[in-house]
Design a protein around this motif. Sequence first.
Motif, PDB file in Angstrom:
ATOM      1  N   GLN A 100       0.852  -1.177  -0.029  1.00  0.00           N
ATOM      2  CA  GLN A 100      -0.026   0.106   0.003  1.00  0.00           C
ATOM      3  C   GLN A 100       0.786   1.092  -0.096  1.00  0.00           C
ATOM      4  O   GLN A 100       0.568   2.347  -0.865  1.00  0.00           O
ATOM      5  CB  GLN A 100      -0.955  -0.007   1.469  1.00  0.00           C
ATOM      6  CG  GLN A 100      -0.224  -0.253   2.663  1.00  0.00           C
ATOM      7  CD  GLN A 100      -1.434  -0.229   3.609  1.00  0.00           C
ATOM      8  OE1 GLN A 100      -1.464   0.308   4.559  1.00  0.00           O
ATOM      9  NE2 GLN A 100      -1.907  -1.510   3.388  1.00  0.00           N
ATOM     10  N   PHE A 142      -5.032   3.165   5.420  1.00  0.00           N
ATOM     11  CA  PHE A 142      -5.352   1.713   4.773  1.00  0.00           C
ATOM     12  C   PHE A 142      -5.451   0.705   5.798  1.00  0.00           C
ATOM     13  O   PHE A 142      -4.777  -0.075   5.914  1.00  0.00           O
ATOM     14  CB  PHE A 142      -4.283   1.642   3.839  1.00  0.00           C
ATOM     15  CG  PHE A 142      -3.998   2.372   2.719  1.00  0.00           C
ATOM     16  CD1 PHE A 142      -5.070   2.221   1.494  1.00  0.00           C
ATOM     17  CD2 PHE A 142      -3.174   3.348   2.664  1.00  0.00           C
ATOM     18  CE1 PHE A 142      -5.347   2.988   0.380  1.00  0.00           C
ATOM     19  CE2 PHE A 142      -3.280   4.332   1.429  1.00  0.00           C
ATOM     20  CZ  PHE A 142      -4.052   4.176   0.525  1.00  0.00           C
ATOM     21  N   ARG A 143      -6.632   0.679   6.480  1.00  0.00           N
ATOM     22  CA  ARG A 143      -7.034  -0.342   7.414  1.00  0.00           C
ATOM     23  C   ARG A 143      -8.516  -0.898   7.206  1.00  0.00           C
ATOM     24  O   ARG A 143      -9.347  -0.076   6.129  1.00  0.00           O
ATOM     25  CB  ARG A 143      -6.998   0.179   8.800  1.00  0.00           C
ATOM     26  CG  ARG A 143      -5.562   0.682   9.305  1.00  0.00           C
ATOM     27  CD  ARG A 143      -4.341  -0.294   9.519  1.00  0.00           C
ATOM     28  NE  ARG A 143      -3.295   0.559   9.804  1.00  0.00           N
ATOM     29  CZ  ARG A 143      -2.705   0.334  10.920  1.00  0.00           C
ATOM     30  NH1 ARG A 143      -3.159  -0.588  12.090  1.00  0.00           N
ATOM     31  NH2 ARG A 143      -1.834   0.904  11.251  1.00  0.00           N
ATOM     32  N   THR A 144      -8.958  -1.928   8.047  1.00  0.00           N
ATOM     33  CA  THR A 144     -10.194  -2.429   7.626  1.00  0.00           C
ATOM     34  C   THR A 144     -10.614  -2.851   8.993  1.00  0.00           C
ATOM     35  O   THR A 144     -10.191  -3.409   9.823  1.00  0.00           O
ATOM     36  CB  THR A 144     -10.139  -3.791   6.813  1.00  0.00           C
ATOM     37  OG1 THR A 144      -9.695  -3.432   5.431  1.00  0.00           O
ATOM     38  CG2 THR A 144     -11.684  -4.169   6.623  1.00  0.00           C
ATOM     39  N   SER A 244       2.888  -9.441  -0.147  1.00  0.00           N
ATOM     40  CA  SER A 244       2.178  -8.909  -1.504  1.00  0.00           C
ATOM     41  C   SER A 244       3.162  -8.998  -2.643  1.00  0.00           C
ATOM     42  O   SER A 244       4.490  -8.540  -2.295  1.00  0.00           O
ATOM     43  CB  SER A 244       1.660  -7.412  -1.245  1.00  0.00           C
ATOM     44  OG  SER A 244       1.535  -6.546  -2.339  1.00  0.00           O
ATOM     45  N   TYR A 269      -6.204 -10.381  -0.286  1.00  0.00           N
ATOM     46  CA  TYR A 269      -6.586  -9.457   0.846  1.00  0.00           C
ATOM     47  C   TYR A 269      -7.340  -8.153   0.448  1.00  0.00           C
ATOM     48  O   TYR A 269      -6.698  -7.278  -0.515  1.00  0.00           O
ATOM     49  CB  TYR A 269      -5.315  -8.739   1.690  1.00  0.00           C
ATOM     50  CG  TYR A 269      -5.604  -8.039   2.854  1.00  0.00           C
ATOM     51  CD1 TYR A 269      -6.302  -8.861   3.929  1.00  0.00           C
ATOM     52  CD2 TYR A 269      -5.713  -6.615   2.734  1.00  0.00           C
ATOM     53  CE1 TYR A 269      -6.804  -7.779   4.809  1.00  0.00           C
ATOM     54  CE2 TYR A 269      -6.079  -5.941   3.794  1.00  0.00           C
ATOM     55  CZ  TYR A 269      -6.566  -6.384   4.860  1.00  0.00           C
ATOM     56  OH  TYR A 269      -6.982  -5.605   5.796  1.00  0.00           O
ATOM     57  N   LEU A 271      -8.234  -4.529   0.503  1.00  0.00           N
ATOM     58  CA  LEU A 271      -7.670  -3.450   1.148  1.00  0.00           C
ATOM     59  C   LEU A 271      -8.882  -2.362   1.070  1.00  0.00           C
ATOM     60  O   LEU A 271      -9.287  -1.987   0.059  1.00  0.00           O
ATOM     61  CB  LEU A 271      -6.376  -2.973   0.153  1.00  0.00           C
ATOM     62  CG  LEU A 271      -5.770  -1.670   0.830  1.00  0.00           C
ATOM     63  CD1 LEU A 271      -5.165  -2.058   2.102  1.00  0.00           C
ATOM     64  CD2 LEU A 271      -4.664  -1.323  -0.093  1.00  0.00           C
TER      65      LEU A 271
END
Length: 315
Positions: A100, A142-144, A244, A269, A271
């Motif tokens: 990312q 950039f998190r979930t 990645s 994954y 993102l």
Amino acid sequence: MDTEAVRSFVRAAELGQLQHAADELGVTQQAVSKRIAALERELEVRLFTRTARGVELTLDGQAFLPHARAVVAGVERGIRAVRPNSRALRIDVLGFRTGQAVILHDYWRAHPDTDLDVVTLRAGDPRVVAAAVRAGDIDASFRTVTDPATLPPEVRMTHVLDVPLELLVGPGHPLAAARTVTPAQLRGHRIWVPGIAPRSEWAEFYDELAADLDLRIDGAGPNFGVEVLLETLADSPDVATLVSPRDRLTWPAHHDLRRVPVAGPAIAYPLSLIFRRVDPHPRLHAIIRHFRSLAAVPGPVWRPAWGRTSWASNA
């Protein structure tokens, strides 16, 4: 209290090295050291201990950090109030070597007029990061948060990219010569991912990956950094990891590590980007468009259950 000293403390805490903090602040390392020393004298505590890799927060430093961030954020909000177009876009990434961050760097190289402030908050729980977005400490991350219902109402989350994972192994591993591998071929092999943070989206991702595809994901042991992980892979005939393709990883030639794509299905994954729902930074949508413009993972693709929901597909 000197707010520049507080800012220097925060950047050193986030980056782990005084020189990196000095480079970002546009001052010398000596200036950062003096500011932090003055702050420690004023607070009458030690904020950092020096290590071979840089600096680490003491217990007092850990206690002071969230308040220091609030001070810096308050100053930045004050500046923003009188100069709304002068503020850098502050984005949190999981790490500066992650895919990312690499994609974000590619965007900046194509748009060098974008004033970016890239940070890593070192928070395992993404809900902590969402709270930092809500408070204005950062513009986006950039998190979930895998259950969107737990997000603060002031914060929005949107899917930006599916990131494929590939196998990374040493030359002695049984799969080192493979051109591609399937998840079925990975069964029984030890996939070592040290330092998975509890309560993080990555912990949920790997738990579901192991359960769905019957894989052996090993998160045991302390995380001594990427160099130790790469050395372990190079020397081991039975340890692999997942990375990645865009992760910025380098190793000595004698390690002879191999990247092997996973297919049939690919492992992806999802993102996401978390940002404020009202009045987001004006540069943010261009970055979202850039991430979404990148090539999709060719199917079939395995995603975790929370990456197959409507918010991930249509947000």
